[in-house]
Design a protein around this motif. Structure first.
Motif: not given
Ligand code: NAI
Length: 479
Positions: A12-14, A35, A40, A88, A90, A129-130, A160, A164, A278, A345
């Motif tokens: 994802g984004y992280v 993923d 994706r 992943v 959260t 993840s957070t 992290e 973004e 969140k 989001r």
């Molecule tokens: P996201 O939703 O963009 O990506 C998460 C990915 O994990 C999704 O593509 C999903 O399909 C995949 N996934 C879920 N369960 C899985 C599994 N068991 N095996 C493989 N893939 C799986 O989320 P994002 O934004 O990347 O955030 C991830 C974590 O990082 C969260 O905990 C968030 O709070 C934290 N975070 C996010 C930031 C941001 O700016 N978006 C910055 C810092 C931390």
């Protein structure tokens, strides 16, 4: 152990940007981002990446196929890896105990279970993840309860801090990397291994090591402090509008104090994004579970103020347009939660749009990086409307700002994209209904120039002379 192969669960984004930068800076390490979403991964392997992030395309182009791979073969990647990032999502729980506040850790748990099922050699498992404090314990319990002979795990917390829109710079020039682990010989060894990865490009003095729980809490604390700054300045923006003070001047004066500092003091329509709300909800729930209701109430107010700010801005739009937007064409400029990302989001634009739609407005939306489907997805979600078809018939998405504003009664600027500053507002004025209104929710436009063209202008935290609204003409009191 020398780390030769890294696997990341969650593209994802992280996970995507973080692992791309690790691959760039550590050519001797093979990095595979996995993923469960085939779509994706296909996008990561295509020319059009699933997320927009300045500089990301370049990094991926350099590394993909060399030491950076995107794959749905989770089993193989886990088995081969020395170190596994759990990256992943959260999200906030939408059901059951802690609904609407607690973090839903089902994806973290399922990632841990996948590792427990598939691993055949020692692994360092890194929680990126957070998560709420003590979440690493869940991962630990799952892994250690399912340990196979000859397989040992160390669990680290490595939250992290990227934002973004600036993810690549944030990763390449990280002010700090935080690594938490167990205070045991093996725990400290694992911390050193992860430090070694980051030391390929991050000066050792910028790498902080702590115990696991401090690391987990520091991430929630950092986001709570950042959001608190925005809510603080936004609270003062209301005072400015009521008194004639200018919030930009106040922010400049306050920020000159080196103890306060100038950053993150920009008043706006409120913060959005997937993290602040969140993570603060997560902190609030944690405080309640720890029987600390006063602390929970303190942080809850940061969120309340954010809701107030979004509602206050939208109310101002409606009141200024003679208290009715029914059947009026309103152009929404910007839909992402901030510039330089396509992420929607928790975007304040969702709140603004939904309220205007409820009041009967016809919305014409333009955003440079958000796909039309994504806008419809947000505006027709069951959380914001019970009439998705009606919403669809009242929303039109445009591919230029100029086509969105043609025939509009008002422009509502929701995202601070640089290109909005460069628009030809004389041309725009010509094609709009009169009186023509602009509501600058991000304080980025030249308000005086707009007024000289003939626009009625309203913004945040500053009362403009000649604002031209019924409120400015004295028939309503400020909230
Ligand atoms: P996201 O939703 O963009 O990506 C998460 C990915 O994990 C999704 O593509 C999903 O399909 C995949 N996934 C879920 N369960 C899985 C599994 N068991 N095996 C493989 N893939 C799986 O989320 P994002 O934004 O990347 O955030 C991830 C974590 O990082 C969260 O905990 C968030 O709070 C934290 N975070 C996010 C930031 C941001 O700016 N978006 C910055 C810092 C931390």
């Amino acid at each position: 152990m020398v780390i030769e192969k890294i696997c990341c669960l969650g593209a994802g984004y992280v996970g995507g940007p973080t692992c791309s930068v690790i691959a760039l800076k550590c050519p001797n390490i093979q990095v595979t981002v996995c993923d469960k979403s085939v779509e994706r991964i296909n996008q990561w392997n295509s020319d059009k990446l699933p997320i927009y992030e300045p500089g990301l395309d370049d990094v991926v182009r350099q590394c993909r196929g060399r030491n950076l791979f995107f794959s749905t073969d989770i089993a193989k990647s886990i088995q081969e890896a020395d170190l596994i990032f759990i990256s992943v999502n959260t999200p906030t729980k939408t059901f059951g105990n802690g609904k609407g506040r607690a973090a839903d850790l089902k994806y973290v748990e399922s990632a841990a279970r996948m590792i427990a099922d598939l691993a055949t050699s020692n692994k360092i498992v890194v929680e990126k993840s957070t998560v709420p404090v003590k979440a690493a314990e869940i991962i630990m319990k799952i892994l250690r309860a399912n340990t196979k002979p000859g397989v040992e795990y160390q669990i680290l917390s490595n939250p992290e801090f990227l934002a973004e829109g600036t993810a690549i710079v944030d990763l390449v020039e990280a002010e700090r990397v935080l690594i938490g682990g167990e205070d045991t010989v093996d725990g400290q060894k694992a911390i050193k291994e992860l430090c070694w990865v980051y030391e390929h490009w991050i000066p050792a003095k910028n790498i902080l090591t702590t115990n696991t729980w401090s690391s987990e809490l520091s991430k929630l604390a950092a986001n709570a402090f950042l959001a608190q700054r925005i809510s603080s300045i936004n609270s003062l923006s209301a005072v400015c509008e009521a008194t004639g003070a200018d919030v930009s001047e106040v922010a400049r004066a306050v920020g000159r104090d080196s103890r306060i500092g100038p950053k993150f003091l920009e008043a706006s329509i409120g913060f959005g994004g997937s993290c602040f709300q969140k993570d603060i909800l997560n902190l609030i729930y944690l405080c309640e579970c720890l029987n600390l209701p006063e602390v929970a109430a303190y942080w809850q107010q940061v969120l309340n103020l954010n809701d107030y700010q979004k509602a206050r801005f939208t109310r101002k739009v409606i009141e200024s347009l003679f208290n009715t937007v029914s059947d009026k064409k309103i152009a929404i400029l910007g839909f992402s939660f901030k510039k330089n990302t396509g992420d929607t989001r928790e975007s304040p634009a969702i709140h603004v749009s939904t309220t205007l739609l409820d009041e009967g407005a016809k919305l014409h939306i333009y955003d440079p990086k958000v796909e039309p489907d994504q806008i419809f997805y947000e505006l027709t979600s069951p959380y914001v409307t019970s009439e998705p078809e009606k919403v669809k018939s009242n929303v039109e998405i445009h591919d230029t700002a100029y086509s969105a504003v043609t025939g509009a009664h008002a422009i509502v600027l929701c995202t601070e994209w640089d290109e909005f500053k460069m628009l030809d507002f004389k041309k725009i004025y010509e094609v709009m209904m009169k009186p023509a209104y602009i509501f600058d929710g991000r304080k980025i436009l030249n308000h005086e120039a707009l007024q000289n063209i003939g626009f009625h202008v309203q913004t945040i935290g500053k009362r403009l002379s000649r604002a031209g609204s019924i409120r400015a003409q004295g028939s309503q009191t400020m909230p």
